[in-house]
Write an enzyme that holds these catalytic residues in place. Structure first.
Site, PDB file in Angstrom:
ATOM      1  CE  LYS A  79      -0.357  -5.472  -6.226  1.00 42.68           C
ATOM      2  NZ  LYS A  79      -0.179  -4.304  -5.350  1.00 42.68           N
ATOM      3  CB  SER A 159       0.514  -5.815  -1.678  1.00 41.93           C
ATOM      4  OG  SER A 159       0.212  -4.731  -2.554  1.00 41.93           O
ATOM      5  CB  SER A 183       1.820  -1.952  -1.992  1.00 40.40           C
ATOM      6  OG  SER A 183       1.326  -2.464  -0.787  1.00 40.40           O
TER       7      SER A 183
END
Length: 493
Positions: A79, A159, A183
């Site tokens: 990420k 997210s 998330s």
């Protein structure tokens, strides 16, 4: 030979040990898959083919000497929130334009020490603020899933949308993610993948771009419960560079897989039956209860009375911490700089151009609730509510409950640029209704794929555990996986 990109992390370990393929061959297969799919899915914001090949080659050399680590040769996506030395790390934001860290986050350093291979950096909501991966400076991630008979592009959740989409579409064997209010678990539920948010303090936050420091926690998104257990074992560690990291030995999480859940007490909270919840979510939840009953677990109804205050309290605490954390981005030392007439003008223009709409909204909310005259009314009260939420869970666990079963999301994935969702931020925030309590209380929570809705889209069930008892979540999560089976999107990209 089986398509190498469809192998689980556990199968990769077996295949490399048996010399069925090499780490370099595996990495090349993934790089080809990314090249073919990323224009359609937008899961990666930066691909690192040279680095991946070098790491895979080093893995093959270690394997030849019998020195392979736990994740030796396993290709992972990272990420964009994790600092990776010399590699694009911008948290999905324009304000960190061109930022290449000179250091490695503790979590990624742990993964590389165990032999993992980095394929690249994954797209995400800007500064992890979003539930649909539509706030990224690099554009929205497109889910590999589509509703039956439809060509509408769907969100992968947020997210960590890039992480979830890449794992679901076989563009990495597993991915790092972070969870501040859901998330990891919400995108995992939307994409038919497994995601676990560990206990606060289980994984070091050092080298991870901060959103809300008292809520953020790193964890994995993977294709199976076992893969998530293997990844978390490597990611978790105590770290002197993170004062919130907890010095508790990391258990052998994969060893918990397959253990019996007979006699385990599974709590079902009555407060999670929210008004307007779709019938299929209620049905899925009941199906999960039946699976545990059949596996020999005891089902008990529990009460978490302060649940209804969790979402409003979260959307005070998280923006407050964000407004403080994001004050460091000013165009002075790194990232974007927009010149102004003086230094104040430069700050203002840089932040106006560098931050997206949702980030600006949360900074303004956070600054407001921390300002003189409002601090007591909002922030202090929200922190008191947080204490009550934590106490609710403590009371349930003190009564002998081992894990709590809830839905992971209030619905399946919705469309990109969905008018209803995008016109009303509160509707978007409601996606976190089942997940934020876990962050507010600092507890571990896992989302496991449990079924498909009437449109053929994946839905997940969530298990919430005692502090630092992720092993029970893996053990219990396997029951859902065994009963529900695996869900894969039909390839259209």
């Amino acid at each position: 030979m089986t398509d190498l990109t469809s192998l689980t992390i556990a199968e990769i370990g077996d295949g490399l040990a048996a010399k069925s393929f090499s780490a370099v061959e595996l990495t090349e297969a993934y790089l080809s898959a990314i090249e073919a799919a990323n224009d359609a899915l937008n899961a990666y914001v930066a691909v690192t083919p040279d680095k991946a090949r070098d790491m895979a080659k080093a893995s093959d050399e270690r394997l030849a000497k019998g020195e392979g680590g736990t994740l030796e040769g396993v290709p992972l996506g990272i990420k964009d929130l994790f600092a990776t030395e010399g590699v694009h790390s911008q948290a999905g934001s324009h304000i960190l334009d061109g930022f290449l860290p000179r250091y490695e986050s503790t979590v990624t350093a742990n993964l590389w020490a165990d032999g993992a291979v980095m394929l690249g950096k994954l797209n995400m909501d800007e500064f992890a603020m979003g539930s649909s991966n539509e706030t990224s400076y690099y554009g929205p991630v497109v889910s590999p899933w589509r509703a039956k008979g439809s060509n509408t592009d769907l969100v992968p959740g947020g997210s960590s949308g890039g992480s979830a989409a890449a794992v679901a579409a076989n563009l990495c064997a597993g991915a790092t993610a972070t969870d501040t209010g859901g998330s990891i678990r919400q995108p995992a539920a939307f994409t038919g993948t497994v995601g676990i948010k560990p206990t606060y303090g289980r994984c070091s936050r050092w080298g991870i771009v901060a959103f809300a420091s008292s809520l953020d926690q790193a964890g994995p998104i993977a294709r199976t419960v076992k893969d998530a257990a293997i990844m978390l074992k490597s990611m978790a560690s105590v770290d002197a560079k993170d004062s919130t990291s907890v010095d508790i030995a990391v258990p052998d999480y994969p060893a918990a897989i397959g253990e019996s859940v007979k006699g385990l007490k599974i709590g079902v909270p009555k407060e999670y039956r929210v008004e307007g919840m779709p019938e299929e979510i209620e049905k899925l939840w009941q199906q999960g209860i039946d699976w545990y009953r059949d596996a020999g677990a005891e089902i008990v109804e529990v009460s978490l009375p302060h649940t209804k205050y969790a979402l409003p309290a979260y959307y005070i605490v998280a923006p407050a911490e964000a407004s403080s954390n994001l004050a460091r981005y000013d165009g002075v030392r790194y990232g974007l700089r927009v010149d102004g007439d003086d230094i104040i003008g430069m700050y203002e223009k840089t932040r106006a151009a560098g931050f997206g709409r949702e980030v600006k909204r949360r900074i303004m909310i956070g600054t407001y609730v921390l300002s003189a005259g409002y601090y007591d009314a909002y922030y202090l009260r929200a922190q008191k509510v947080r204490t009550l939420i934590k106490r609710d869970f403590e009371d349930v666990f003190a009564a002998g409950v081992d894990a709590i079963l809830t839905p992971a999301t209030p619905s399946a994935a919705f469309g990109i640029a969905d008018q209803e969702m995008n016109s009303d931020p509160v509707k978007m925030y409601l996606n976190d209704v089942f997940t934020v309590t876990v962050n507010m209380a600092g507890l571990p929570g896992i989302s496991v794929p449990a079924g498909l809705d009437t449109k053929g889209l994946p839905l997940g069930l969530q298990l919430i555990g005692r502090p630092f008892d992720e092993a029970t979540l893996f053990k219990a999560g396997q029951v859902i996986e065994d009963a529900a089976g695996a869900f894969k999107p039909e390839r259209w990209w």
